[in-house]
Design a protein around this motif. Structure first.
Motif, PDB file in Angstrom:
ATOM      1  N   ASP A 145      -2.325  20.317  10.491  1.00 30.44           N
ATOM      2  CA  ASP A 145      -3.098  19.930   9.316  1.00 30.44           C
ATOM      3  C   ASP A 145      -2.277  19.069   8.360  1.00 30.44           C
ATOM      4  O   ASP A 145      -1.137  19.411   8.013  1.00 30.44           O
ATOM      5  CB  ASP A 145      -3.604  21.165   8.575  1.00 30.44           C
ATOM      6  N   VAL A 146      -2.890  17.977   7.930  1.00 25.50           N
ATOM      7  CA  VAL A 146      -2.247  17.012   7.048  1.00 25.50           C
ATOM      8  C   VAL A 146      -3.240  16.618   5.960  1.00 25.50           C
ATOM      9  O   VAL A 146      -4.444  16.496   6.216  1.00 25.50           O
ATOM     10  CB  VAL A 146      -1.820  15.748   7.838  1.00 25.50           C
ATOM     11  N   ARG A 147      -2.748  16.417   4.760  1.00 20.47           N
ATOM     12  CA  ARG A 147      -3.553  15.885   3.660  1.00 20.47           C
ATOM     13  C   ARG A 147      -3.033  14.474   3.363  1.00 20.47           C
ATOM     14  O   ARG A 147      -1.860  14.301   3.068  1.00 20.47           O
ATOM     15  CB  ARG A 147      -3.444  16.772   2.421  1.00 20.47           C
ATOM     16  N   LEU A 148      -3.928  13.483   3.467  1.00 22.54           N
ATOM     17  CA  LEU A 148      -3.577  12.104   3.171  1.00 22.54           C
ATOM     18  C   LEU A 148      -4.082  11.773   1.774  1.00 22.54           C
ATOM     19  O   LEU A 148      -5.267  11.945   1.483  1.00 22.54           O
ATOM     20  CB  LEU A 148      -4.210  11.159   4.194  1.00 22.54           C
ATOM     21  N   SER A 149      -3.190  11.305   0.921  1.00 18.92           N
ATOM     22  CA  SER A 149      -3.540  11.044  -0.475  1.00 18.92           C
ATOM     23  C   SER A 149      -3.153   9.636  -0.880  1.00 18.92           C
ATOM     24  O   SER A 149      -2.051   9.176  -0.572  1.00 18.92           O
ATOM     25  CB  SER A 149      -2.814  12.037  -1.398  1.00 18.92           C
ATOM     26  N   VAL A 150      -4.078   8.995  -1.559  1.00 22.19           N
ATOM     27  CA  VAL A 150      -3.835   7.700  -2.190  1.00 22.19           C
ATOM     28  C   VAL A 150      -4.275   7.859  -3.639  1.00 22.19           C
ATOM     29  O   VAL A 150      -5.377   8.376  -3.900  1.00 22.19           O
ATOM     30  CB  VAL A 150      -4.628   6.570  -1.492  1.00 22.19           C
ATOM     31  N   GLU A 151      -3.443   7.448  -4.549  1.00 20.47           N
ATOM     32  CA  GLU A 151      -3.745   7.632  -5.972  1.00 20.47           C
ATOM     33  C   GLU A 151      -5.117   7.077  -6.330  1.00 20.47           C
ATOM     34  O   GLU A 151      -5.460   5.949  -5.966  1.00 20.47           O
ATOM     35  CB  GLU A 151      -2.668   6.952  -6.820  1.00 20.47           C
ATOM     36  N   GLY A 152      -5.917   7.911  -7.016  1.00 19.77           N
ATOM     37  CA  GLY A 152      -7.227   7.485  -7.490  1.00 19.77           C
ATOM     38  C   GLY A 152      -8.342   7.591  -6.469  1.00 19.77           C
ATOM     39  O   GLY A 152      -9.466   7.160  -6.730  1.00 19.77           O
ATOM     40  N   LYS A 153      -8.043   8.143  -5.278  1.00 19.20           N
ATOM     41  CA  LYS A 153      -9.051   8.248  -4.220  1.00 19.20           C
ATOM     42  C   LYS A 153      -9.137   9.692  -3.741  1.00 19.20           C
ATOM     43  O   LYS A 153      -8.166  10.437  -3.839  1.00 19.20           O
ATOM     44  CB  LYS A 153      -8.689   7.342  -3.038  1.00 19.20           C
ATOM     45  N   PRO A 154     -10.289  10.079  -3.175  1.00 19.30           N
ATOM     46  CA  PRO A 154     -10.370  11.428  -2.610  1.00 19.30           C
ATOM     47  C   PRO A 154      -9.392  11.589  -1.446  1.00 19.30           C
ATOM     48  O   PRO A 154      -9.142  10.644  -0.703  1.00 19.30           O
ATOM     49  CB  PRO A 154     -11.815  11.524  -2.101  1.00 19.30           C
ATOM     50  N   ASP A 155      -8.846  12.783  -1.315  1.00 20.96           N
ATOM     51  CA  ASP A 155      -7.946  13.058  -0.200  1.00 20.96           C
ATOM     52  C   ASP A 155      -8.721  13.030   1.119  1.00 20.96           C
ATOM     53  O   ASP A 155      -9.922  13.299   1.157  1.00 20.96           O
ATOM     54  CB  ASP A 155      -7.307  14.432  -0.350  1.00 20.96           C
ATOM     55  N   TYR A 158       0.846  -1.178   0.000  1.00 26.67           N
ATOM     56  CA  TYR A 158       0.000   0.000   0.000  1.00 26.67           C
ATOM     57  C   TYR A 158       0.886   1.233   0.000  1.00 26.67           C
ATOM     58  O   TYR A 158       1.964   1.228   0.595  1.00 26.67           O
ATOM     59  CB  TYR A 158      -0.925  -0.005   1.224  1.00 26.67           C
ATOM     60  N   ALA A 159       0.423   2.269  -0.673  1.00 25.52           N
ATOM     61  CA  ALA A 159       1.195   3.509  -0.736  1.00 25.52           C
ATOM     62  C   ALA A 159       0.278   4.682  -0.410  1.00 25.52           C
ATOM     63  O   ALA A 159      -0.877   4.709  -0.827  1.00 25.52           O
ATOM     64  CB  ALA A 159       1.805   3.680  -2.127  1.00 25.52           C
ATOM     65  N   LEU A 160       0.819   5.640   0.319  1.00 28.98           N
ATOM     66  CA  LEU A 160       0.079   6.808   0.733  1.00 28.98           C
ATOM     67  C   LEU A 160       1.051   7.977   0.796  1.00 28.98           C
ATOM     68  O   LEU A 160       2.222   7.785   1.110  1.00 28.98           O
ATOM     69  CB  LEU A 160      -0.526   6.547   2.123  1.00 28.98           C
ATOM     70  N   THR A 161       0.570   9.150   0.486  1.00 29.81           N
ATOM     71  CA  THR A 161       1.365  10.357   0.660  1.00 29.81           C
ATOM     72  C   THR A 161       0.718  11.198   1.748  1.00 29.81           C
ATOM     73  O   THR A 161      -0.483  11.498   1.671  1.00 29.81           O
ATOM     74  CB  THR A 161       1.443  11.171  -0.653  1.00 29.81           C
ATOM     75  N   ALA A 162       1.486  11.547   2.767  1.00 32.19           N
ATOM     76  CA  ALA A 162       1.026  12.427   3.836  1.00 32.19           C
ATOM     77  C   ALA A 162       1.765  13.750   3.675  1.00 32.19           C
ATOM     78  O   ALA A 162       2.997  13.782   3.731  1.00 32.19           O
ATOM     79  CB  ALA A 162       1.308  11.819   5.204  1.00 32.19           C
TER      80      ALA A 162
END
Length: 163
Positions: free
Chosen positions: A31-41, A8-12
């Motif tokens: 404040d943090v934005r969690l992102s996974v490709e192809g999914k809403p943040d 699994y991969a995620l960008t914080a």
């Protein structure tokens, strides 16, 4: 990659710089934005007692959500296997985290409270048993070092018998 191995991969991304970075404990937002490709943040933060934004998800919320959803998905699979038809499922999960007084802490337990409705009254007993199978199958519950308990309520959408 081995059979059954998943990655699994995620960008914080921290979004809390108020102009002076982390110059002081009160000088930055959590404040943090969690992102996974192809999914809403997912907009995340620390919990409010730790100077976070209470309108955003925090790590404790996300851990509780992961445990609840994993049990739900494992439970639905266990019910299909047992021939149980689930028509409704809602969990009112709670968790307890205890600070250790040294700027750390840990969850001490999580309690899942699934409220399940099955199609027929004859399915109630196997539906109750399916919670044990779901607990055994849940990848997330198997990954934590504290108890994940469940108190399930299972009811039937309709009683069986002569119409």
């Amino acid at each position: 990659m081995r059979i059954g191995e998943h990655h699994y991969a995620l960008t914080a991304t921290w979004e809390g710089d108020r102009g002076t970075g982390t110059s002081g404990y009160r000088d930055y937002a959590r404040d943090v934005r969690l992102s996974v490709e192809g999914k809403p943040d997912v907009l995340a933060s620390a919990d409010k007692p730790f100077r976070g934004d209470p309108t955003r998800w925090n790590p404790e919320d996300l851990l509780l959500a992961a445990l609840s959803e994993c049990h739900l998905l494992s439970y639905l699979h266990a019910c299909v296997t047992a021939g149980v038809v689930v028509v409704s499922y809602r969990d009112r999960a709670t968790g307890t985290m205890i600070e250790d007084g040294r700027s750390g802490g840990a969850f001490s337990d999580v309690l899942l409270r699934p409220e399940v409705v099955v199609a027929e009254a004859s399915m109630i007993e196997p539906a109750q048993r399916a919670h044990e199978e779901a607990h055994r199958m849940c990848f997330i519950a198997n990954s934590v070092n504290f108890p994940v308990r469940h108190e399930a309520l299972v009811t039937a959408a309709r009683a069986e018998g002569p119409a």
